[in-house]
Enzyme design. Structure first.
Site, mmCIF file in Angstrom:
data_model
loop_
_atom_site.group_PDB
_atom_site.id
_atom_site.type_symbol
_atom_site.label_atom_id
_atom_site.label_comp_id
_atom_site.label_asym_id
_atom_site.label_seq_id
_atom_site.Cartn_x
_atom_site.Cartn_y
_atom_site.Cartn_z
ATOM 1 N N ALA A 23 0.830 -1.205 0.000
ATOM 2 C CA ALA A 23 0.000 0.000 0.000
ATOM 3 C C ALA A 23 0.867 1.258 0.000
ATOM 4 O O ALA A 23 0.525 2.257 -0.656
ATOM 5 C CB ALA A 23 -0.939 -0.003 1.202
ATOM 6 N N GLY A 26 1.934 1.528 -3.480
ATOM 7 C CA GLY A 26 0.751 1.825 -4.278
ATOM 8 C C GLY A 26 0.286 3.255 -4.133
ATOM 9 O O GLY A 26 -0.168 3.877 -5.103
ATOM 10 N N ASP A 27 0.398 3.799 -2.946
ATOM 11 C CA ASP A 27 0.032 5.196 -2.709
ATOM 12 C C ASP A 27 0.871 6.123 -3.588
ATOM 13 O O ASP A 27 0.351 7.042 -4.228
ATOM 14 C CB ASP A 27 0.221 5.532 -1.229
ATOM 15 C CG ASP A 27 -0.060 6.984 -0.915
ATOM 16 O OD1 ASP A 27 -1.200 7.435 -1.153
ATOM 17 O OD2 ASP A 27 0.859 7.678 -0.428
ATOM 18 N N ALA A 28 2.168 5.873 -3.638
ATOM 19 C CA ALA A 28 3.068 6.706 -4.447
ATOM 20 C C ALA A 28 2.784 6.544 -5.940
ATOM 21 O O ALA A 28 2.749 7.528 -6.689
ATOM 22 C CB ALA A 28 4.522 6.355 -4.136
ATOM 23 N N GLU A 31 -0.578 8.282 -6.759
ATOM 24 C CA GLU A 31 -0.420 9.744 -6.735
ATOM 25 C C GLU A 31 0.292 10.227 -7.998
ATOM 26 O O GLU A 31 -0.125 11.204 -8.619
ATOM 27 C CB GLU A 31 0.367 10.174 -5.501
ATOM 28 C CG GLU A 31 0.713 11.648 -5.492
ATOM 29 C CD GLU A 31 -0.146 12.483 -4.574
ATOM 30 O OE1 GLU A 31 -0.212 13.707 -4.820
ATOM 31 O OE2 GLU A 31 -0.742 11.945 -3.640
#
Length: 147
Positions: A23, A26-28, A31
């Protein structure tokens, strides 16, 4: 978006990473995908770019989007989302309810896994529906249909 991992020699095996680490990645990735998409839309002001990005990169939006994607996910992808959703981060979100935060973590887990495992075609296929979903969500809000 070109796969950044082509030039990195130390890419971790996503099968060995915890859902929260997936995660985190995945967040990076998500974004960056959103920012590049918005820049490609030729929005001239950085203030407007930021406003649009924050509307798409938040737990509530991501939770709604992953729920929308669920019918087209494979069983393996659903398992990744579930693992991410059930992972205990010890973090309490300040701008989202806990359920949406957990669903968004599941979404980010899936994005991180697909990216690190080199499944970028599938990743782009899933993320390709964001603009449509964002437009639908805005219409629902303006008509009083969303929570």
């Amino acid at each position: 978006m070109k796969n950044l991992l082509e030039n990195i020699d130390f890419c971790p095996n996503p099968d060995t990473l915890s859902p929260l680490v997936l995660a985190y990645i995945g967040d990076a990735v998500y974004e960056l995908y959103i920012r590049l998409t918005l820049v490609n839309d030729e929005i001239p002001k950085v203030k407007d770019l930021h406003y649009r990005a924050t509307a798409l990169v938040n737990a509530d939006f991501q939770a709604g989007f992953i729920k929308e994607l669920e019918p087209v996910l494979t069983e393996a992808e659903k398992t990744l989302v579930r693992r991410g959703r059930n992972a205990k981060s010890g973090h309490i979100p300040k701008n989202a309810d806990m359920l949406n935060y957990r669903y968004s973590t599941g979404f980010e887990t899936l994005v991180g896994y697909l990216y690190l495992s080199g499944q970028t075609d599938r990743l782009y296929q899933l993320l390709g529906g964001i603009k449509h979903f964002a437009g639908t969500e805005e219409m629902d809000k303006s008509e009083g249909k969303a929570d």
